[in-house]
Design a protein around this motif. Sequence first.
Motif, short mmCIF file in Angstrom:
data_model
loop_
_atom_site.label_atom_id
_atom_site.label_comp_id
_atom_site.label_asym_id
_atom_site.label_seq_id
_atom_site.Cartn_x
_atom_site.Cartn_y
_atom_site.Cartn_z
N TRP A 2 0.85 -1.19 0.00
CA TRP A 2 0.00 0.00 0.00
C TRP A 2 0.88 1.23 0.00
CZ3 TRP A 2 -2.40 2.25 4.97
CH2 TRP A 2 -1.55 2.07 6.07
N HIS A 3 0.29 2.43 0.05
CA HIS A 3 1.06 3.66 -0.12
C HIS A 3 1.69 4.18 1.18
CE1 HIS A 3 -2.75 5.23 1.28
NE2 HIS A 3 -2.18 6.41 1.48
N ARG A 4 1.35 3.62 2.33
CA ARG A 4 1.91 4.10 3.60
C ARG A 4 2.77 3.01 4.24
NH1 ARG A 4 -3.20 6.92 6.44
NH2 ARG A 4 -2.38 5.70 8.14
N GLN A 5 3.79 2.55 3.52
CA GLN A 5 4.64 1.46 3.98
C GLN A 5 5.58 1.90 5.11
OE1 GLN A 5 6.48 0.19 0.33
NE2 GLN A 5 4.57 -0.63 -0.45
N VAL A 6 6.08 3.13 5.03
CA VAL A 6 7.04 3.63 6.01
C VAL A 6 6.62 5.03 6.43
CG1 VAL A 6 9.48 4.18 6.42
CG2 VAL A 6 8.90 2.27 4.91
N SER A 7 6.65 5.30 7.73
CA SER A 7 6.33 6.64 8.23
C SER A 7 7.60 7.31 8.75
CB SER A 7 5.27 6.57 9.33
OG SER A 7 5.73 5.76 10.40
N LEU A 8 7.70 8.61 8.50
CA LEU A 8 8.86 9.38 8.93
C LEU A 8 8.38 10.61 9.70
CD1 LEU A 8 9.45 8.22 5.84
CD2 LEU A 8 11.60 9.37 6.21
N LEU A 9 9.11 10.96 10.74
CA LEU A 9 8.81 12.16 11.53
C LEU A 9 10.13 12.75 11.99
CD1 LEU A 9 6.52 13.89 12.85
CD2 LEU A 9 6.82 12.46 14.89
N GLY A 10 10.23 14.07 11.91
CA GLY A 10 11.45 14.76 12.31
C GLY A 10 11.61 14.88 13.82
N GLN A 11 12.84 14.75 14.28
CA GLN A 11 13.15 14.98 15.69
C GLN A 11 12.71 16.38 16.09
OE1 GLN A 11 14.51 12.72 18.01
NE2 GLN A 11 13.85 14.34 19.41
N THR A 29 13.89 11.35 11.87
CA THR A 29 14.90 12.03 11.06
C THR A 29 15.41 13.28 11.77
OG1 THR A 29 13.31 13.46 9.92
CG2 THR A 29 13.74 11.27 8.95
N GLU A 30 16.46 13.87 11.21
CA GLU A 30 17.00 15.12 11.73
C GLU A 30 17.54 15.92 10.55
OE1 GLU A 30 19.28 15.82 15.76
OE2 GLU A 30 20.59 14.89 14.27
N GLY A 31 17.26 17.22 10.56
CA GLY A 31 17.85 18.10 9.56
C GLY A 31 17.11 18.19 8.24
#
Length: 143
Positions: free
Chosen positions: A40-49, A74-76
């Motif tokens: 599906w389209h939401r395989q991995v979620s990312l959020l910034g520190q 993530t950062e930066g």
Amino acid sequence: MPSVVAINISTKKGVAKQSISEANFVENFGIEGDAHGGNWHRQVSLLGQESIDKIKAMGMDDLDSGSFAENITTEGIELYSLPIGTKLAIGETLHEVTQIGKECHQRCAIFHTVGDCVMPREGIFTKVLKAGKVVPGDKIEIL
């Protein structure tokens, strides 16, 4: 240079994730062993520190990577400003941004614990285009 702070997985949806030392990303699936993996389209979620730090500043200083159920902390990099379709090289993997933010239809365990959730506003979702390993400290490159 933007980088991976942490990789987080859980065996069920709607709960905080636990940090792991490395992850195997599977093409067109997501992270091996994570509840959100699938075709599906939401395989991995990312959020910034940086987003997590905003909530910490509101007095919730016991938050860690994975507290908002994000797979990659993530950062930066301002994730939510990336256009859909953007390609990201993360460690050995290649991702495509498929969604910015999400609608929360019900208040999950994270909202009840933290009192707010930044994931619907500032988190993003990707699809894995190329499999490989990712470890904390890996660089994130916008292609």
